[in-house]
Enzyme design. Structure first.
Site, PDB file in Angstrom:
ATOM      1  NE  ARG A  24      -3.928  -2.277   2.159  1.00 52.31           N
ATOM      2  CZ  ARG A  24      -3.930  -3.610   1.972  1.00 52.31           C
ATOM      3  NH1 ARG A  24      -2.798  -4.271   1.873  1.00 52.31           N
ATOM      4  NH2 ARG A  24      -5.069  -4.280   1.879  1.00 52.31           N
ATOM      5  N   GLY A  92      -0.989 -12.045  -4.886  1.00 54.33           N
ATOM      6  CA  GLY A  92      -2.416 -11.770  -5.031  1.00 54.33           C
ATOM      7  C   GLY A  92      -2.756 -10.356  -4.596  1.00 54.33           C
ATOM      8  CB  SER A 165     -11.666 -10.403   0.515  1.00 51.44           C
ATOM      9  OG  SER A 165     -10.552  -9.954  -0.231  1.00 51.44           O
ATOM     10  CG  ASP A 319      -2.395 -14.150   5.316  1.00 49.54           C
ATOM     11  OD1 ASP A 319      -3.151 -14.746   4.525  1.00 49.54           O
ATOM     12  OD2 ASP A 319      -2.057 -12.957   5.167  1.00 49.54           O
ATOM     13  NE  ARG A 350      -1.330 -20.060   2.660  1.00 49.33           N
ATOM     14  CZ  ARG A 350      -1.168 -18.747   2.738  1.00 49.33           C
ATOM     15  NH1 ARG A 350      -2.014 -18.017   3.444  1.00 49.33           N
ATOM     16  NH2 ARG A 350      -0.153 -18.157   2.120  1.00 49.33           N
ATOM     17  NE  ARG A 394       0.968 -15.626   4.732  1.00 49.21           N
ATOM     18  CZ  ARG A 394       1.661 -14.520   4.984  1.00 49.21           C
ATOM     19  NH1 ARG A 394       2.651 -14.548   5.837  1.00 49.21           N
ATOM     20  NH2 ARG A 394       1.370 -13.382   4.382  1.00 49.21           N
TER      21      ARG A 394
HETATM   22  C1  S3P Z   1      -4.252  -9.068   2.302  1.00 47.30           C
HETATM   23  C2  S3P Z   1      -5.489  -9.605   2.551  1.00 47.30           C
HETATM   24  C3  S3P Z   1      -5.737 -11.050   2.775  1.00 47.30           C
HETATM   25  C4  S3P Z   1      -4.451 -11.781   3.123  1.00 47.30           C
HETATM   26  C5  S3P Z   1      -3.322 -11.404   2.200  1.00 47.30           C
HETATM   27  C6  S3P Z   1      -3.035  -9.913   2.300  1.00 47.30           C
HETATM   28  C7  S3P Z   1      -4.121  -7.620   2.073  1.00 47.30           C
HETATM   29  O1  S3P Z   1      -6.271 -11.620   1.593  1.00 47.30           O
HETATM   30  O2  S3P Z   1      -4.671 -13.176   3.057  1.00 47.30           O
HETATM   31  O3  S3P Z   1      -2.151 -12.109   2.541  1.00 47.30           O
HETATM   32  O4  S3P Z   1      -2.989  -7.097   2.110  1.00 47.30           O
HETATM   33  O5  S3P Z   1      -5.147  -6.955   1.852  1.00 47.30           O
HETATM   34  P1  S3P Z   1      -7.864 -11.638   1.297  1.00 47.30           P
HETATM   35  O6  S3P Z   1      -8.288 -10.250   1.034  1.00 47.30           O
HETATM   36  O7  S3P Z   1      -8.002 -12.527   0.096  1.00 47.30           O
HETATM   37  O8  S3P Z   1      -8.487 -12.230   2.531  1.00 47.30           O
END
Ligand code: S3P
Length: 439
Positions: A24, A92, A165, A319, A350, A394
């Site tokens: 961010r 992701g 999420s 996580d 996982r 992880r």
């Molecule tokens: C994250 C949100 C989570 C987390 C990922 C980081 C973030 O994912 O598992 O490691 O930085 O916003 P989800 O939004 O898919 O839950």
């Protein structure tokens, strides 16, 4: 890599910067006007992918020494169209947040990633962003590689998250920064709020209201400017989880971790470990850039006990289930974990990877579609297996942690994914006394 039984862990260490906040800081710095100075940035592959993408879209990002980075942004709405495919590697978070940013810019972009990322669902982000006016061409099942065509005339929406999420929430809010009107995300289950906190730190007005059913409505109005600022990224509580669990399962350990982020929406694992009987103390609590931080002291004076993890706590430790499973495998009694459907669509499946790996180490467990129950004996399991990690950092680190106490060493098939989030993992664990070696 292979991890073998060691003496109790001891020492004081600083784990790397928070991954969520590092992404961010770079993205918001690139959207800001003026200079953003970032300290403590996580220098891991996932974050480098974000930095490269923001550079490709016109931001000037310079790396100084030791986690110090400078970012000169373009201003919201002014990102330039990337002239090459954006390869987000394993990340992701980079992918989904950038989808939101690109969606409300008048540019097109193509995204791809590694063999893990291209299996991950993006429909959860394309659905709301299409309502805002962007269009996507994805592979079947909404998976990468995909192309996005953004719009300079995005419409504000009100959207209730169908899954808990923070990535989806953040993607919509970031698209909302350059949309006409007020974009509102409704979340029934609180997820990490780093986007909200950091947007405010960059000068954006973010409104958060409770609505009738108890959910949070988080709103941003388009057309606001982000102003370059200083961001000091604390250590990642998700990375700190590995040495913490290693210390707790290794009787007689005492370790201290410096300046760890303790945002209440991130520390569900710590709450669970304390319920299991762990001695975890938070010292020198402070607030930095809107985020709570503390030094964490961990002492292993008694065996952990199995617990039932409340489903409401899942988002605040989403996580951390792999490493909790390692603690549960050494604890006395049964640990029940439910509501884990999201674990199936992380960097790997996982639930399956944890269950397969623990079974191979001699642990008694049951797994369902979205739950896992682990029966600990109060003693470390036998170990002596080679664990499949499926490009998941992880999973890799969790089993290396377990190998510090098992009778026989635990090997993992591939240690390279650790570089995505915790490149100095082996060195830091060695400083505490762990024996983790490349094979
Ligand atoms: C994250 C949100 C989570 C987390 C990922 C980081 C973030 O994912 O598992 O490691 O930085 O916003 P989800 O939004 O898919 O839950």
């Amino acid at each position: 890599m292979i991890s073998s039984k060691c003496s109790p862990l001891e020492g004081t260490v600083r784990v790397p910067g928070d991954k969520s906040m590092s992404h961010r800081a770079l993205m918001f710095g690139a959207l800001a006007e003026g200079e953003t100075m970032i300290s403590g940035l996580l220098e891991g592959e996932d974050v480098f992918n974000t930095a490269n993408a923001m550079r490709t879209m016109g931001a000037r990002i310079e790396k100084g020494g030791d986690g110090l980075w400078r970012c000169f942004g373009q201003g919201v709405g002014n990102l330039v169209e990337p002239s090459c495919v954006l390869d987000m590697g394993n990340s992701g978070t980079s992918t989904r947040l950038l989808m939101g940013i690109v969606a409300s810019h008048p540019i097109s972009a193509c995204f791809t990633g590694d063999a893990s990322l291209i299996k991950r669902p993006m429909g959860r982000v394309t659905v709301p962003l299409e309502q805002m006016g962007a269009s996507f061409i994805t592979r079947h099942g909404g998976k990468p590689p995909f192309a996005v065509k953004g719009t300079g005339e995005a419409k504000a929406i009100t959207y209730r998250l169908p899954v808990a999420s923070a990535q989806v929430k953040s993607a919509i809010l970031l698209a909302g920064l350059n949309a006409r009107g007020t974009t509102t995300v409704i979340e029934a289950h609180p997820t990490r709020d780093h986007s909200e906190n950091m947007l405010r730190h960059f000068g954006v007005k973010v409104d958060i209201a409770k609505i009738e059913d108890g959910a949070d409505a988080i709103s941003v109005t388009g057309g606001q400017r982000l102003l370059g600022c200083a961001v000091d990224v604390p250590s990642d509580p998700s990375s700190a989880a590995f040495p913490i669990v290693a210390a707790l399962i290794n009787h007689g350990s005492e370790i201290k971790l410096i300046r760890v982020g303790i945002n209440p929406r991130r520390i569900g694992l710590y709450e669970t470990l304390i319920e299991m009987g762990a001695e975890i103390e938070f010292q020198n609590k402070a607030i930095d850039a809107g985020e709570p931080i503390a030094n964490i002291i961990v002492k292993s004076t008694r065996p952990l006990k199995g617990v039932d993890v409340p489903a409401s706590r899942v988002p605040s430790m989403i996580d951390e289930f792999p490493v909790l499973a390692m603690a549960a495998a050494c604890a006395e009694g049964t640990t029940r974990m439910t509501d884990l459907a999201e674990l199936r669509v992380k960097e790997s499946d996982r639930l399956l990877m944890v269950a397969n790996g623990l079974k191979a180490c001699g642990v008694n467990l049951e797994m369902g579609e979205d739950w896992l129950t682990i029966h600990g004996t109060g003693k470390p399991p036998k170990g002596g297996a080679t664990i499949e990690t499926a490009l998941d950092h992880r999973i890799a680190m969790s089993f290396l942690v377990l190998g510090t106490v098992t009778d026989e060493p635990i090997a993992i098939d591939d240690g390279s994914p650790i570089n995505t989030s915790f490149p100095k993992f082996t060195a830091l664990m060695a400083e505490l006394g762990a024996k983790i070696q490349s094979k």
